[in-house]
Design a protein around this motif. Structure first.
Motif, short mmCIF file in Angstrom:
data_model
loop_
_atom_site.label_atom_id
_atom_site.label_comp_id
_atom_site.label_asym_id
_atom_site.label_seq_id
_atom_site.Cartn_x
_atom_site.Cartn_y
_atom_site.Cartn_z
N ALA A 6 0.84 -1.20 0.00
CA ALA A 6 0.00 0.00 0.00
C ALA A 6 0.88 1.25 0.00
O ALA A 6 0.60 2.22 -0.71
CB ALA A 6 -0.92 -0.01 1.22
N ARG A 7 1.97 1.19 0.76
CA ARG A 7 2.88 2.34 0.83
C ARG A 7 3.56 2.57 -0.53
O ARG A 7 3.66 3.72 -0.99
CB ARG A 7 3.93 2.04 1.90
N CYS A 21 2.44 1.71 -3.46
CA CYS A 21 1.42 2.21 -4.40
C CYS A 21 1.18 3.70 -4.16
O CYS A 21 1.15 4.50 -5.10
CB CYS A 21 0.12 1.44 -4.26
N ALA A 22 1.04 4.07 -2.89
CA ALA A 22 0.77 5.47 -2.56
C ALA A 22 1.93 6.35 -3.01
O ALA A 22 1.73 7.43 -3.58
CB ALA A 22 0.52 5.62 -1.06
N ALA A 23 3.15 5.87 -2.80
CA ALA A 23 4.34 6.66 -3.14
C ALA A 23 4.45 6.91 -4.63
O ALA A 23 5.09 7.88 -5.07
CB ALA A 23 5.60 5.95 -2.64
N GLY A 58 1.66 6.78 -6.82
CA GLY A 58 0.38 7.16 -7.42
C GLY A 58 -0.30 6.02 -8.14
O GLY A 58 -1.02 6.24 -9.13
N ARG A 59 -0.08 4.80 -7.65
CA ARG A 59 -0.72 3.65 -8.30
C ARG A 59 -1.86 3.14 -7.42
O ARG A 59 -1.91 3.39 -6.23
CB ARG A 59 0.31 2.54 -8.54
N LYS A 60 -2.75 2.38 -8.05
CA LYS A 60 -3.85 1.79 -7.30
C LYS A 60 -3.43 0.41 -6.81
O LYS A 60 -2.88 -0.39 -7.57
CB LYS A 60 -5.09 1.63 -8.20
N ARG A 61 -3.75 0.12 -5.58
CA ARG A 61 -3.38 -1.17 -5.01
C ARG A 61 -3.95 -2.33 -5.83
O ARG A 61 -3.31 -3.37 -5.98
CB ARG A 61 -3.87 -1.22 -3.54
N GLU A 103 6.77 0.43 -7.42
CA GLU A 103 6.92 1.86 -7.76
C GLU A 103 7.22 2.05 -9.25
O GLU A 103 6.85 3.06 -9.83
CB GLU A 103 8.03 2.49 -6.91
#
Ligand SMILES: *Cc1c(COP(=O)(O)O)cnc(C)c1O
Length: 228
Positions: free
Chosen positions: A15-16, A18-20, A22-25, A211
């Motif tokens: 999740a981290r 993906c967030a870093a 800009g992707r969707k989990r 990433e």
């Protein structure tokens, strides 16, 4: 750590990553690599809710396949000898290690005889390490063109393995290279359908792979653990 602890830990890290970036989990699927564990442990993985199982040798996978067929999706991630294709096609749902035309031909023949198509990843040796299997990046476009007669082979994406390192950040150029190669191939419209998939990232480097665009990560020790 228990399986559920490891699953939670991997989930937080995914999740981290993906967030870093800009992707969707939900654009990243985890394959649990069960090659280090028993059929009972593989069953526990599926019961815990992971549907995708990766194995790299048919003799080691056989017990797990017999227990879990119909309940799990099987990914063949190891080097595939042509004479082993008969064991793998029809049992595994995906092949991640397509690296030569003779293998494509064997997969095509067996899959055609079963009336099916096999989604395949083309394995690329991005790092250029002599010990790694896979095509060199510059060979991939021609290789894909030459796959056309083998209609039962469905190229869906690219796979790579990064060199082993204690410093995951060092793998970034390898994963980025695979993504750029996929994007170049899609821009030149060599395949009928664009290649959407990237199979990259293992226990030591999966966050960097995510990433850089991984759509499938292959996780053994960090997720499933290891048994003697
Ligand atoms: C064993 C293996 C993995 C998983 O390895 P870990 O480092 O334990 O996550 C992933 N991909 C391939 C091709 C493998 O052979």
């Amino acid at each position: 750590m228990t399986l559920l602890d490891r699953m939670r830990d991997v989930e937080v890290r995914l999740a981290r990553a993906c967030a870093a970036s800009g992707r969707k989990r939900e654009d990243v699927t985890v394959i649990a690599v069960t090659k280090y564990v028993s059929a009972a442990a593989a069953e526990a993985v599926v019961q815990a809710g992971i549907r995708h199982i990766g194995e790299n040798r048919w003799p080691d996978a056989r017990d797990k396949w017999e227990v879990l067929r119909g309940q799990a999706v099987f990914h063949y991630i190891g080097t595939l000898q042509t004479n082993k294709v008969k064991d793998v096609v029809g049992r595994f749902d995906y092949i991640h290690s397509l690296d030569r035309l003779s293998l494509a031909e064997a997969i095509h023949k067996k899959a055609s005889s079963l009336g099916m198509r096999v989604p395949c990843f083309i394995q690329v040796n991005v790092s250029g390490e002599a010990s790694k299997h896979g095509l060199h990046p510059e060979e991939v476009p021609d290789f894909i063109r030459q796959l056309q007669p083998f209609t039962a082979v469905q190229p869906i994406g690219l796979m790579t393995m990064a060199p082993y390192t204690d410093e995951p950040e060092q793998t970034r150029p390898v994963f980025r290279g695979l993504r750029e190669l996929r994007d170049d191939i899609n821009r030149s419209a060599i395949t009928e359908q664009p290649l959407t998939e990237l199979s990259m990232g293992m226990s030591g480097d999966f966050e960097v792979a995510v990433e850089e665009g991984a759509t499938w990560v292959r996780l053994g020790s960090v997720l499933v653990g290891k048994e003697e």
